[in-house]
Motif scaffolding. Structure first.
Motif, PDB file in Angstrom:
ATOM      1  N   PRO A  43      18.223   8.202  24.950  1.00 43.36           N
ATOM      2  CA  PRO A  43      18.480   7.607  23.634  1.00 43.36           C
ATOM      3  C   PRO A  43      17.749   8.375  22.540  1.00 43.36           C
ATOM      4  O   PRO A  43      16.633   8.847  22.729  1.00 43.36           O
ATOM      5  CB  PRO A  43      17.932   6.188  23.766  1.00 43.36           C
ATOM      6  N   MET A  44      18.381   8.513  21.413  1.00 44.32           N
ATOM      7  CA  MET A  44      17.795   9.215  20.284  1.00 44.32           C
ATOM      8  C   MET A  44      17.086   8.260  19.331  1.00 44.32           C
ATOM      9  O   MET A  44      16.408   8.678  18.410  1.00 44.32           O
ATOM     10  CB  MET A  44      18.880   9.972  19.516  1.00 44.32           C
ATOM     11  N   ALA A  45      17.270   6.955  19.504  1.00 48.39           N
ATOM     12  CA  ALA A  45      16.670   5.970  18.610  1.00 48.39           C
ATOM     13  C   ALA A  45      15.173   5.867  18.864  1.00 48.39           C
ATOM     14  O   ALA A  45      14.709   5.960  19.998  1.00 48.39           O
ATOM     15  CB  ALA A  45      17.322   4.614  18.837  1.00 48.39           C
ATOM     16  N   ARG A  46      14.456   5.700  17.779  1.00 46.14           N
ATOM     17  CA  ARG A  46      13.015   5.505  17.871  1.00 46.14           C
ATOM     18  C   ARG A  46      12.674   4.185  17.189  1.00 46.14           C
ATOM     19  O   ARG A  46      13.374   3.763  16.268  1.00 46.14           O
ATOM     20  CB  ARG A  46      12.294   6.656  17.173  1.00 46.14           C
ATOM     21  N   PRO A  47      11.598   3.541  17.584  1.00 43.12           N
ATOM     22  CA  PRO A  47      11.226   2.290  16.911  1.00 43.12           C
ATOM     23  C   PRO A  47      10.755   2.560  15.484  1.00 43.12           C
ATOM     24  O   PRO A  47      10.330   3.669  15.154  1.00 43.12           O
ATOM     25  CB  PRO A  47      10.097   1.745  17.780  1.00 43.12           C
ATOM     26  N   TRP A  48      10.836   1.525  14.644  1.00 43.15           N
ATOM     27  CA  TRP A  48      10.351   1.632  13.281  1.00 43.15           C
ATOM     28  C   TRP A  48       8.850   1.888  13.306  1.00 43.15           C
ATOM     29  O   TRP A  48       8.135   1.342  14.143  1.00 43.15           O
ATOM     30  CB  TRP A  48      10.609   0.327  12.527  1.00 43.15           C
TER      31      TRP A  48
ATOM     32  N   GLY B 257      12.479   3.466  36.933  1.00 47.33           N
ATOM     33  CA  GLY B 257      12.883   4.222  38.101  1.00 47.33           C
ATOM     34  C   GLY B 257      14.334   4.620  38.136  1.00 47.33           C
ATOM     35  O   GLY B 257      14.780   5.223  39.096  1.00 47.33           O
ATOM     36  N   LEU B 258      15.119   4.284  37.103  1.00 51.70           N
ATOM     37  CA  LEU B 258      16.536   4.633  37.097  1.00 51.70           C
ATOM     38  C   LEU B 258      16.851   5.446  35.851  1.00 51.70           C
ATOM     39  O   LEU B 258      16.416   5.129  34.748  1.00 51.70           O
ATOM     40  CB  LEU B 258      17.396   3.372  37.114  1.00 51.70           C
ATOM     41  N   SER B 259      17.611   6.492  36.029  1.00 57.94           N
ATOM     42  CA  SER B 259      18.035   7.299  34.896  1.00 57.94           C
ATOM     43  C   SER B 259      19.465   7.740  35.146  1.00 57.94           C
ATOM     44  O   SER B 259      19.783   8.261  36.210  1.00 57.94           O
ATOM     45  CB  SER B 259      17.132   8.524  34.744  1.00 57.94           C
ATOM     46  N   ALA B 260      20.330   7.511  34.171  1.00 57.48           N
ATOM     47  CA  ALA B 260      21.722   7.944  34.287  1.00 57.48           C
ATOM     48  C   ALA B 260      21.940   9.253  33.562  1.00 57.48           C
ATOM     49  O   ALA B 260      23.073   9.664  33.343  1.00 57.48           O
ATOM     50  CB  ALA B 260      22.645   6.867  33.728  1.00 57.48           C
ATOM     51  N   GLY B 261      20.853   9.916  33.169  1.00 62.24           N
ATOM     52  CA  GLY B 261      20.981  11.184  32.478  1.00 62.24           C
ATOM     53  C   GLY B 261      21.240  11.029  30.992  1.00 62.24           C
ATOM     54  O   GLY B 261      21.582  11.985  30.328  1.00 62.24           O
TER      55      GLY B 261
END
Length: 139
Positions: free
Chosen positions: A40-45, A33-37
């Motif tokens: 993240p560009m990281a994806r899981p393996w 419910g929270l987003s600071a705008g």
């Protein structure tokens, strides 16, 4: 004094209000419910790579373990032989010392992990004692 303090205080509170990040509700994106705008560009393996990494890691541990156990057992055996053969027995008494004050060496062992602590201790020793004829050894 009072009026200038109030002006400074008001100016600081205005700056703090301007720097506040307003979070928006976006529970559909899975961020609680929270987003600071920030996205993240990281994806899981991928699952295949993760499983492969675990298998390789456990395999390396499995290969190293017999060698480590052999080293531990050999060292324990050698320490037992030294104890039984009384190889560590020193015939000198506590008062006997064959060194002189000219043979003093300050040693700083290790891989420089504690270099600043060691340098501090050497500095203290140099301040408290006469170290004009001492040697310094270490890495």
């Amino acid at each position: 004094f009072g009026s200038s303090f109030c002006r400074i205080s008001n100016g600081l509170s205005e700056r703090a209000a301007a720097m506040t990040v307003h979070m928006t509700a976006s529970s559909d994106k899975g961020d609680m419910g929270l987003s600071a705008g920030v996205r993240p560009m990281a994806r899981p393996w991928p699952l295949g790579w993760a499983v492969l990494g675990v298998v390789v890691g456990l395999g390396l541990i499995g290969l190293a373990m017999p060698l480590l156990v052999a080293i531990v057992l050999l060292q324990t055996l050698l320490e037992t032989v030294r104890f039984v053969a009384n190889l560590d027995h020193d015939t000198r008494t506590a008062g006997e010392d064959d060194s002189t004050h000219q043979d003093v060496t300050l040693v700083m062992p290790g891989t420089c992990g504690y270099i600043f602590w060691q340098l501090g201790m050497v500095h203290y020793v140099c301040e408290q004692f006469d170290t004009s004829n001492t040697k310094l050894a270490g890495i």
